[in-house]
Design a protein around this motif. Structure first.
Motif, PDB file in Angstrom:
ATOM      1  N   TYR A  81       0.790  -1.232   0.000  1.00 26.45           N
ATOM      2  CA  TYR A  81       0.000   0.000   0.000  1.00 26.45           C
ATOM      3  C   TYR A  81       0.826   1.287   0.000  1.00 26.45           C
ATOM      4  CZ  TYR A  81      -3.668  -3.295   1.241  1.00 26.45           C
ATOM      5  OH  TYR A  81      -4.540  -4.357   1.253  1.00 26.45           O
ATOM      6  N   CYS A  82       2.127   1.176   0.262  1.00 24.28           N
ATOM      7  CA  CYS A  82       2.929   2.399   0.363  1.00 24.28           C
ATOM      8  C   CYS A  82       4.230   2.309  -0.430  1.00 24.28           C
ATOM      9  CB  CYS A  82       3.253   2.694   1.839  1.00 24.28           C
ATOM     10  SG  CYS A  82       1.814   2.836   2.887  1.00 24.28           S
ATOM     11  N   ASN A  83       4.223   1.551  -1.501  1.00 24.35           N
ATOM     12  CA  ASN A  83       5.471   1.380  -2.247  1.00 24.35           C
ATOM     13  C   ASN A  83       5.719   2.491  -3.269  1.00 24.35           C
ATOM     14  OD1 ASN A  83       3.420   0.607  -3.911  1.00 24.35           O
ATOM     15  ND2 ASN A  83       4.421  -1.243  -4.676  1.00 24.35           N
ATOM     16  N   THR A  84       4.719   3.378  -3.486  1.00 21.95           N
ATOM     17  CA  THR A  84       4.907   4.566  -4.323  1.00 21.95           C
ATOM     18  C   THR A  84       4.257   5.753  -3.611  1.00 21.95           C
ATOM     19  OG1 THR A  84       2.832   4.318  -5.548  1.00 21.95           O
ATOM     20  CG2 THR A  84       4.776   3.132  -6.407  1.00 21.95           C
ATOM     21  N   PRO A  85       4.660   6.975  -3.951  1.00 15.80           N
ATOM     22  CA  PRO A  85       4.045   8.161  -3.316  1.00 15.80           C
ATOM     23  C   PRO A  85       2.539   8.213  -3.502  1.00 15.80           C
ATOM     24  CG  PRO A  85       6.067   8.779  -4.453  1.00 15.80           C
ATOM     25  CD  PRO A  85       5.795   7.345  -4.807  1.00 15.80           C
ATOM     26  N   TRP A  86       2.062   7.870  -4.725  1.00 16.18           N
ATOM     27  CA  TRP A  86       0.621   7.929  -4.981  1.00 16.18           C
ATOM     28  C   TRP A  86      -0.126   6.893  -4.159  1.00 16.18           C
ATOM     29  CZ3 TRP A  86      -1.329  12.064  -6.848  1.00 16.18           C
ATOM     30  CH2 TRP A  86      -0.617  12.845  -7.768  1.00 16.18           C
ATOM     31  N   LYS A  87       0.426   5.693  -4.059  1.00 12.51           N
ATOM     32  CA  LYS A  87      -0.218   4.658  -3.247  1.00 12.51           C
ATOM     33  C   LYS A  87      -0.236   5.056  -1.776  1.00 12.51           C
ATOM     34  CE  LYS A  87       0.078   0.248  -5.708  1.00 12.51           C
ATOM     35  NZ  LYS A  87       0.521  -1.162  -5.604  1.00 12.51           N
ATOM     36  N   THR A  88       0.832   5.700  -1.324  1.00 11.61           N
ATOM     37  CA  THR A  88       0.896   6.144   0.074  1.00 11.61           C
ATOM     38  C   THR A  88      -0.198   7.168   0.349  1.00 11.61           C
ATOM     39  OG1 THR A  88       3.292   5.784   0.107  1.00 11.61           O
ATOM     40  CG2 THR A  88       2.381   7.191   1.832  1.00 11.61           C
ATOM     41  N   VAL A  89      -0.339   8.161  -0.551  1.00 12.26           N
ATOM     42  CA  VAL A  89      -1.378   9.191  -0.390  1.00 12.26           C
ATOM     43  C   VAL A  89      -2.765   8.550  -0.427  1.00 12.26           C
ATOM     44  CG1 VAL A  89      -2.437  11.207  -1.476  1.00 12.26           C
ATOM     45  CG2 VAL A  89       0.058  11.040  -1.326  1.00 12.26           C
ATOM     46  N   ALA A  90      -2.961   7.626  -1.380  1.00 16.91           N
ATOM     47  CA  ALA A  90      -4.270   6.970  -1.501  1.00 16.91           C
ATOM     48  C   ALA A  90      -4.589   6.150  -0.254  1.00 16.91           C
ATOM     49  CB  ALA A  90      -4.285   6.077  -2.740  1.00 16.91           C
ATOM     50  N   SER A  91      -3.565   5.470   0.292  1.00 16.95           N
ATOM     51  CA  SER A  91      -3.768   4.651   1.488  1.00 16.95           C
ATOM     52  C   SER A  91      -4.109   5.523   2.694  1.00 16.95           C
ATOM     53  CB  SER A  91      -2.510   3.825   1.779  1.00 16.95           C
ATOM     54  OG  SER A  91      -2.228   2.942   0.712  1.00 16.95           O
ATOM     55  N   ILE A  92      -3.406   6.650   2.826  1.00 18.41           N
ATOM     56  CA  ILE A  92      -3.686   7.564   3.935  1.00 18.41           C
ATOM     57  C   ILE A  92      -5.096   8.129   3.807  1.00 18.41           C
ATOM     58  CG2 ILE A  92      -3.055   9.785   4.970  1.00 18.41           C
ATOM     59  CD1 ILE A  92      -0.142   9.152   4.232  1.00 18.41           C
ATOM     60  N   ALA A  93      -5.463   8.496   2.583  1.00 20.02           N
ATOM     61  CA  ALA A  93      -6.814   9.031   2.347  1.00 20.02           C
ATOM     62  C   ALA A  93      -7.884   7.986   2.684  1.00 20.02           C
ATOM     63  CB  ALA A  93      -6.947   9.480   0.892  1.00 20.02           C
ATOM     64  N   ALA A  94      -7.616   6.731   2.293  1.00 19.90           N
ATOM     65  CA  ALA A  94      -8.578   5.662   2.576  1.00 19.90           C
ATOM     66  C   ALA A  94      -8.725   5.441   4.078  1.00 19.90           C
ATOM     67  CB  ALA A  94      -8.121   4.374   1.896  1.00 19.90           C
ATOM     68  N   ILE A  95      -7.597   5.467   4.795  1.00 18.79           N
ATOM     69  CA  ILE A  95      -7.633   5.296   6.252  1.00 18.79           C
ATOM     70  C   ILE A  95      -8.392   6.454   6.892  1.00 18.79           C
ATOM     71  CG2 ILE A  95      -6.199   5.255   8.348  1.00 18.79           C
ATOM     72  CD1 ILE A  95      -4.052   3.813   6.658  1.00 18.79           C
ATOM     73  N   PHE A  96      -8.104   7.692   6.417  1.00 20.23           N
ATOM     74  CA  PHE A  96      -8.775   8.872   6.960  1.00 20.23           C
ATOM     75  C   PHE A  96     -10.285   8.777   6.716  1.00 20.23           C
ATOM     76  CE2 PHE A  96     -10.030  13.415   6.588  1.00 20.23           C
ATOM     77  CZ  PHE A  96      -9.732  13.789   7.895  1.00 20.23           C
ATOM     78  N   LEU A  97     -10.643   8.328   5.493  1.00 20.97           N
ATOM     79  CA  LEU A  97     -12.067   8.181   5.150  1.00 20.97           C
ATOM     80  C   LEU A  97     -12.709   7.112   6.019  1.00 20.97           C
ATOM     81  CD1 LEU A  97     -14.380   9.003   3.249  1.00 20.97           C
ATOM     82  CD2 LEU A  97     -13.595   7.236   1.649  1.00 20.97           C
ATOM     83  N   LEU A  98     -11.986   6.031   6.275  1.00 18.64           N
ATOM     84  CA  LEU A  98     -12.518   4.964   7.119  1.00 18.64           C
ATOM     85  C   LEU A  98     -12.755   5.464   8.546  1.00 18.64           C
ATOM     86  CD1 LEU A  98     -13.191   1.948   7.560  1.00 18.64           C
ATOM     87  CD2 LEU A  98     -10.762   1.557   8.034  1.00 18.64           C
ATOM     88  N   ILE A  99     -11.806   6.273   9.051  1.00 20.35           N
ATOM     89  CA  ILE A  99     -11.952   6.823  10.404  1.00 20.35           C
ATOM     90  C   ILE A  99     -13.171   7.744  10.476  1.00 20.35           C
ATOM     91  CG2 ILE A  99     -10.890   8.367  12.115  1.00 20.35           C
ATOM     92  CD1 ILE A  99      -8.170   7.250  11.211  1.00 20.35           C
ATOM     93  N   LEU A 100     -13.348   8.602   9.444  1.00 20.46           N
ATOM     94  CA  LEU A 100     -14.512   9.493   9.410  1.00 20.46           C
ATOM     95  C   LEU A 100     -15.815   8.701   9.366  1.00 20.46           C
ATOM     96  CD1 LEU A 100     -13.347  12.331   6.951  1.00 20.46           C
ATOM     97  CD2 LEU A 100     -13.625  12.460   9.431  1.00 20.46           C
ATOM     98  N   THR A 101     -15.805   7.627   8.581  1.00 20.53           N
ATOM     99  CA  THR A 101     -17.005   6.776   8.474  1.00 20.53           C
ATOM    100  C   THR A 101     -17.349   6.154   9.824  1.00 20.53           C
ATOM    101  OG1 THR A 101     -16.424   6.264   6.176  1.00 20.53           O
ATOM    102  CG2 THR A 101     -18.017   4.810   7.265  1.00 20.53           C
ATOM    103  N   ILE A 102     -16.318   5.675  10.527  1.00 19.83           N
ATOM    104  CA  ILE A 102     -16.548   5.065  11.840  1.00 19.83           C
ATOM    105  C   ILE A 102     -17.096   6.101  12.817  1.00 19.83           C
ATOM    106  CG2 ILE A 102     -15.378   4.040  13.843  1.00 19.83           C
ATOM    107  CD1 ILE A 102     -13.462   2.703  11.854  1.00 19.83           C
ATOM    108  N   ILE A 103     -16.500   7.324  12.809  1.00 25.53           N
ATOM    109  CA  ILE A 103     -16.970   8.392  13.709  1.00 25.53           C
ATOM    110  C   ILE A 103     -18.410   8.753  13.399  1.00 25.53           C
ATOM    111  CG2 ILE A 103     -16.657  10.832  14.311  1.00 25.53           C
ATOM    112  CD1 ILE A 103     -13.649  10.415  13.879  1.00 25.53           C
ATOM    113  N   GLN A 104     -18.730   8.864  12.084  1.00 20.94           N
ATOM    114  CA  GLN A 104     -20.100   9.195  11.680  1.00 20.94           C
ATOM    115  C   GLN A 104     -21.075   8.116  12.137  1.00 20.94           C
ATOM    116  OE1 GLN A 104     -20.622   9.582   7.476  1.00 20.94           O
ATOM    117  NE2 GLN A 104     -22.582  10.667   7.631  1.00 20.94           N
ATOM    118  N   THR A 105     -20.677   6.866  12.019  1.00 25.53           N
ATOM    119  CA  THR A 105     -21.530   5.753  12.444  1.00 25.53           C
ATOM    120  C   THR A 105     -21.784   5.811  13.943  1.00 25.53           C
ATOM    121  OG1 THR A 105     -20.622   4.383  10.668  1.00 25.53           O
ATOM    122  CG2 THR A 105     -21.742   3.249  12.473  1.00 25.53           C
ATOM    123  N   ILE A 106     -20.729   6.098  14.703  1.00 24.75           N
ATOM    124  CA  ILE A 106     -20.867   6.183  16.163  1.00 24.75           C
ATOM    125  C   ILE A 106     -21.844   7.289  16.555  1.00 24.75           C
ATOM    126  CG2 ILE A 106     -19.626   6.769  18.293  1.00 24.75           C
ATOM    127  CD1 ILE A 106     -17.194   5.353  17.083  1.00 24.75           C
TER     128      ILE A 106
END
Length: 438
Positions: free
Chosen positions: A405-430
């Motif tokens: 997930y982090c072997n290129t700069p673009w994949k790293t940014v995409a992975s961080i964005a996905a994690i951030f989105l997942l955290i927001l989704t969890i907070i919204q669900t709570i």
């Protein structure tokens, strides 16, 4: 009817044949022909390109152009000497001839007279060369120190294991020629022999400052130095903080253990840094998960120097082969140009070859066909700690995450964005659940 030989005649012939058998190496042997299984990997690395020293390459037709220059330097060394006495130098070599002959691994096909002439000329040539190099003196007839390319080739030729004269010969001839130096007088014009060798020893292994420090403060004994290759190795070991032959800290009771390459170790969380606390190549250390490796500059002649040091260890001191251990370590770390690029990025390697693939190929080929009956404990412990760190489940998971997930700069940014989105989704669900409950 079969005719049979006289049994007594056969017995006499066989007995005479057995009586003629001699050990291949004497106890004094220290100058070797490189074994064929090692030599064939890179013939040029063990063959002098400009000047032959000693009997092994004396008949090489490609080196005959230097014979006149060697004789000229020999004559000028005698003229430079305090005694200016050729007879005393010849007598000195004659007295040592048998001992000198026993220093070579192969039988020398020269008469005693021819051998004395060869050793005298070659030794005086080396001493005059060292003196001129030391004082940077050139004359109108000097065809050696003027062309820089020729000078480099001669320095390299003097570091070949097959192209040596015993150091004790140089020592005796030098101080016989300059007795005032032996008495501690006139050191300005004729410094100690060890000081003269500074400028031909490989700078990428032994810095000038470190050499001066060692030559002044260490207990280097002329009587124990075999030749220039041995001197290089001894000074390198003496400069090491890990391997000192005079201590018990250099145990060789371990076996070689394989480790991951540099790029693989890096993925698993191992950090690489330059070891700035030492000037010795051998001082590789591991602190936590940080592997510190001394800086090395890779020149065109780096392989030549290392190969001859390794060949000497294989022939003469295989159970103290610390340079072989070092090359094995780097051979494990470097598999491809990717590993070289990582070490260059970390400032550990400075590549003067231009091509990372060339550096990888060099290190991968150095330890080929070498024998390692034992291995030093210091490196073995580093190997074990690295393997233990890499085998830890958490480190493996982190490495997988980085690789996938982090072997290129673009994949790293995409992975961080996905994690951030997942955290927001969890907070919204709570918050949604809390609203419903309220």
């Amino acid at each position: 009817m079969q005719q049979g030989g006289n049994p007594n005649d056969i017995f006499i012939k066989i007995n005479a044949l057995l009586e003629e058998a001699k050990p291949r190496f004497s106890e004094e042997c220290c100058i070797y022909k490189v074994p064929n299984n090692i030599r064939k990997l890179n013939e040029d690395a063990y063959t002098p390109q400009v000047v032959s020293i000693g009997p092994f390459h004396h008949a090489n037709q490609n080196l005959q152009k230097m014979e006149d220059q060697k004789r000229l330097y020999c004559r000028q060394f005698i003229e430079r000497s305090e005694t200016k006495n050729l007879e005393s130098l010849v007598s000195c070599v004659q007295e040592m001839e048998e001992e000198v002959r026993s220093c070579y691994s192969d039988d020398i096909k020269l008469s005693k007279e021819e051998h004395v002439m060869l050793i005298l000329v070659d030794s005086c040539f080396i001493l005059e060369f060292l003196l001129r190099f030391y004082f940077l003196v050139t004359r109108g007839d000097d065809s050696i120190l003027l062309p820089e390319q020729l000078l480099v080739h001669i320095r390299n030729d003097l570091l070949l294991v097959e192209n040596q004269v015993p150091f004790f010969v140089l020592d005796k001839l030098y101080y016989l020629s300059f007795p005032s130096t032996l008495n501690g007088e006139d050191l300005h014009n004729h410094p100690p022999l060890l000081s003269l060798t500074c400028y031909i020893l490989p700078g990428f292994m032994i810095s000038e400052d470190n050499f001066v420090l060692l030559s002044v403060s260490s207990d280097v004994d002329f009587g124990r130095i075999a030749h220039f290759v041995d001197l290089t190795r001894k000074l390198l070991l003496k400069s090491s903080k890990l391997f000192q032959l005079s201590t018990s800290d250099c145990s060789r009771e371990a076996q070689v253990t394989h480790i991951y390459s540099a790029s693989e170790l890096n993925e698993l969380g191992v950090k690489f840094e330059v070891n700035k606390n030492t000037e010795c190549l051998l001082d590789i250390t591991l602190s936590g998960h940080t592997l510190r490796i001394p800086f090395i500059r890779v020149h065109d002649w780096t392989e030549l120097v290392l190969r001859n040091l390794l060949a000497f260890e294989q022939c003469h001191c295989i159970h103290e082969s610390y340079l072989t251990d070092y090359t094995l370590f780097l051979d494990f770390l470097i598999n491809t140009d990717k590993d070289v690029d990582l070490l260059i990025k970390k400032g550990i390697i400075e590549n003067w070859l231009g091509d990372s693939n060339a550096v990888a190929k060099m290190f991968n080929g150095l330890a080929a066909n070498t024998v390692t009956p034992d291995f030093n404990v210091q490196y073995s412990n580093i190997f074990k700690d690295l393997n233990a760190f890499c085998a830890h489940p958490w480190n493996k998971k982190v490495a997988t995450l980085k690789r996938d997930y982090c072997n290129t700069p673009w994949k790293t940014v995409a992975s961080i964005a996905a994690i951030f989105l997942l955290i927001l989704t969890i907070i919204q669900t709570i918050f949604s659940i809390l609203q419903v409950v309220h």
